[in-house]
Structures are given as structure tokens and as C-alpha cells.
Design an enzyme around this catalytic site. Sequence first.
Site: not given
Ligand code: ATP
Ligand code: MN
Length: 562
Positions: A70, A224, A243, A261, A265-266, A280, A351
Site C-alpha cells: 500500500r 483496503k 481489522h 500486518s 491473522k491469516t 482480515d 501475496r
Molecule cells: P496482513 O494484515 O498483512 O494480512 P496478517 O496478520 O494476516 O497480516 P500473516 O499473513 O498471518 O499476517 O503473517 C504472519 C507471518 O508470520 C506468516 O508469514 C507466518 O508464516 C509467519 N510466522 C512465523 N512465526 C509465526 C507465529 N509464531 N505465529 C504466527 N505467524 C508466524
Molecule cells: Mn492477512
Amino acid sequence: MQSHFPTGTEGLSETIPPRSSVNSLLSDNSAVCLNLNREALIQQIIHRNEAFVSRQGFLFTHTPAESTGRSPGDTYIVKDPNNEKLIAWDSANNHPLEREIFEGLWQDALSELEQRSQIYVTERVIGAESKFALPVKTITDNALTALFTLNMFRPIPHNIKNSILADEPFTLLVLPGCMIDTKRYQGRLRRLADGKTSQMAIIMDFKNRLGLVYGSSYGGSVKKLMFTAMNYYLPLVDVLPLHCSSNENKNRELALFLGLSGTGKTSLSTNPDRALLGDDEHGWSDRGIANFENGCYAKLIDLNPVKEPEIFNAVFHEDRPTRHGAIVENAMIFSDGCFNLSDDRLTPNSRASYPLSFLSNYKQSSVGPHPKTIIFLTADANGVLPPISRLGRDQALLWFLMGYTSKLAGTEAGVINPVSIFSRFFGEPFMPLLPEMYLDLLSRKLNEHQTATFLINTGWVGGPFGVGHRIDIDLTRRMVNAALDGKLEDVDYAGDSLFHLQVPKTCPGIPHDLLIPERIWSDSLLYEKRARSLAEEFSRHFDKTYGKSQISERIMRQCPGK
Ligand code: ATP
Ligand code: MN
């Protein structure tokens, strides 16, 4: 304070009302491809060379460097008397734009579209709860963007007439590959470091329900923008937008995972044992939780097929290209067709977007009950926050308001250091209204529904970045499961007086020592120093941002360092 956003308007062309000019573009225009289905859109994308087709059948694309994420500095809100008192204009994220400048750009976008032999239009909604679904018509010259809206925005429900947002649909113009004519907008849009005017703008006009994405081909800009629009409209009708990701178990016990981010979450909500509502964006109304979207937008960097098989299969399963339609952005691909998901040369923010239906366990309706548990996610690269702690009401509101995580930032000498990010509600750039509006809604809902709240640190253990390591995702999953299954209800807790957290002394499947960060640091004095320094950052951020606000004393007292 917005001195780099001058607002003079002389020299811009006389404008026609934006909505009527859209109607005249679309009416009786043989270039318009209205609501093509997935298969037809994918055929168009391939035919027009907008993306490559992978060996497995999904589409992939590489975007220009400025479109790999973004662009907050190019994101604007049209300021008018309607929103003057509702929007937190003192937040560095909310850049105001004069209506005349927006209308000039809108007309430019329409003039560009007029010259196209194909214009793709999709009609979808944001919001799975039909009472709050916002119809959105996306108009673009890029078939890949149109497919992205099929992945990410929801089909129009049969009872859309019941929606309080149905009377006036949102109209989104997206020209990802078109650069702004900067001669006309010099001094009116963001000035880049080299003195030139930015050629990209992402603009929201909440009053007229219009959105414009000009010059950004990052899919996240489109999704977004609509999230921010929902986050403006919904609190005004007592719905709390969050979020967060959300899933539920077979007993319909629902969990939300809030976090900035990269905090998980995902990753953590995608779980074969719990049906995913969404990864999300959700709204919490009197009826419960509703996802806004139709699909996921997962990070691909270092994605491990063994540790995260559901996400991996959603993207990398084999299918006919015209049936697949997952869109991969900026992952590294080689001439033999192989991917290296650890190669971050293009960006660490690679992504994939895919519909929820590509997952093994998702909830088709995307709506669920009030949450039983809320988990706040943070990725603390200082390694000082406990991997799991329970939060009381005021603690939960404080952590929601602070929205803390850390980011790893490189310095010129090549040293990488953790930098603290405080982004309220774990998404300040998408939460345009005054902060009290979101905070009061959460406060009311937590009280009403007796939701349990936890903080989970998915960041570093055993020391800060460079010394310790990121906690294993399998361990984090065990802690998440313990919290969601009620296994932490009857255990003993230790109070943490610096951060104001309640830390469980035991957690099923987790070594006891891991629960207390200090125990696994090799030097407890260094731990103490680092923890104190983080707590002071919290306290300073609170004073600077909320020192003169109406935030209650009870919440303030839960701030680390106070
Ligand atoms: P966004 O808002 O940008 O989509 P998000 O909160 O969905 O972000 P994720 O896409 O879930 O974030 O990213 C978490 C990243 O961290 C992933 O690449 C995941 O493999 C990595 N990771 C490593 N260790 C951990 C952990 N202990 N718990 C969660 N994620 C982890
Ligand atoms: Mn995500």
C-alpha cells in the site's frame, strides 16, 4: 500540519458531477464487459497478457516496485463539511484532499477509460451480513483487477434491499497501470523525495460513495480502500468494524484475531479444525460477526507447506487455469516454473488472493455469533512480551487503543533493528473516524457479551531480534487452542506489573519456562532494561497521542510503563 498537501485548484478543468459522468461512460458503450464470470475474466487476462499462468494453473503477476504494497502517503480522503468533525484529521494517516482536485482526477480517469476497447465492470458487495452489505461497482481497464474483485468482494445477496447501505452503491474506478499527469497536479498531490509529484493516488469520497485507485497495481490498495469506507460508514450505525480474522468451532464458538500486518491473522485463523469466516476484515453488529470479504489475501514470504498446508494448497493446488483464479503477486518465479517463496528480491510482501472456497474448512455464510474470545496479536521483536497473557476489560481496551507491534527496520549500515509501531485498533490507516467511536463500541460490546480477551505475542523469544528467534508457529497454535478451548480459565496467573498483563503459569503443551520471557533470556538484567524501555515507549506514545483526549483514567492506568 498537512503542509506537503497544498490544495490550490486553479487550472483544473470544470467538472461534471462524478456519478453522472460514470453513467454516461457506461451507458450504451460496447466496450463495457459487465459481470463476466470467473472463467471469462481469466480468459481475458491470459489473452491480454495481464498475468502469467503457472504450471499449477493459478495466475501470477509482478508489479512495479512502488506497487508492491500500500502507499499510505498517496492515500487521501476528500474533506467536506460532512466529515469535518467525524474524521480524526490529526492522525498522520488521514490526508485531506480538496474536492476539486479529486473531481479533476476522477474526470481524468474517466477520459482514460473512454479510450479503452475493454472496460470491466463487476457488481459485488462488501459485507456478508445483508443488513449492512455495501454494494460496490468496480470499473477498471484491467481484467486482473476485475478478477481480484470476484475473489475478494462478495456476490450480491438476494435480500440486498434490506441493507441500510443499499440505497446508494459505492463506485470504484481502478486504473492500476495509468500514471497521473503530474504537470496538472504539481503542488496538489504528494511531493516525492526527489521533488517530483507522485503519479499515484488512492482517494475516498465518503459522501458520494466514490473511490479512485490511480496508478497502483497492488491488489491490497483496492481491498483496503473498501475496508476504510466500511470503517467510516459502520460505526455511524453502531456496527464495530475490526481489522481481524475470524473462525469458529463446531459448537459455534467464535474467535476474533486482531493484529497489525504480519502478526498472524491469516496464518493463525486458517485452521482445519475451525471454519474460517474471513482473514482480515469483519464487522460486529447486534447480530454478531460478519466477514466483509469473499476471499483471503495471504502473505507468501517463507510460506512453509508443512506448517501452513491450508494456505499453501489454496494457492498451489493444480487446476485448469480457467477454473483456478488464485492471483499471486510478486513471488519469485524461475524459468522452469518453480517458485522460491523465500526469495524476497521483488518484495517481502508477496501475496496471494483466493476465494474462501479454496480452503478445506470455511464458513460459507461468513456470518457467526458474538465472539466468545478475542485474541490480540503482536509480534514483539524485543522478545520481552509474554507469548500469552489474559487481559481484563480495561487492559483489553488499552491494548486495542495502542495497537502495538514491532517492525524490523534496516539502517544505512545494514543493521536491522526492531522499531515499535503503535497503530490504534491494529489498523490506524483504515480507521478514519475519531478514536473514541471505535473504542466506545468495543467497550460496550465486550461488556454486553462477556467476551474473553487474550494477548498473544507471535514475535521473538529468548532475546530480541538477532539474539533470540521467532516463536515456532506450532507453539503459538497450541496457545491459541488453549485460550479458545477454555483451558486457561482455571489455571493460576502471575501479574506483570510493568506491562499490566496476567500471565498464565501453565498452558497445555507449552514448557513452563517459555511462558515467562525473563526465564529464557540468558541475562536477566538485559531483559529488565529492554522491557523497561519498551514500557516507556508505550507510556510516551500514550501521553503524546491521548494525553489531552477523553480516554478514561481507568484505561490509561493499564498502559505499560504507567
Ligand atoms: P496482513 O494484515 O498483512 O494480512 P496478517 O496478520 O494476516 O497480516 P500473516 O499473513 O498471518 O499476517 O503473517 C504472519 C507471518 O508470520 C506468516 O508469514 C507466518 O508464516 C509467519 N510466522 C512465523 N512465526 C509465526 C507465529 N509464531 N505465529 C504466527 N505467524 C508466524
Ligand atoms: Mn492477512
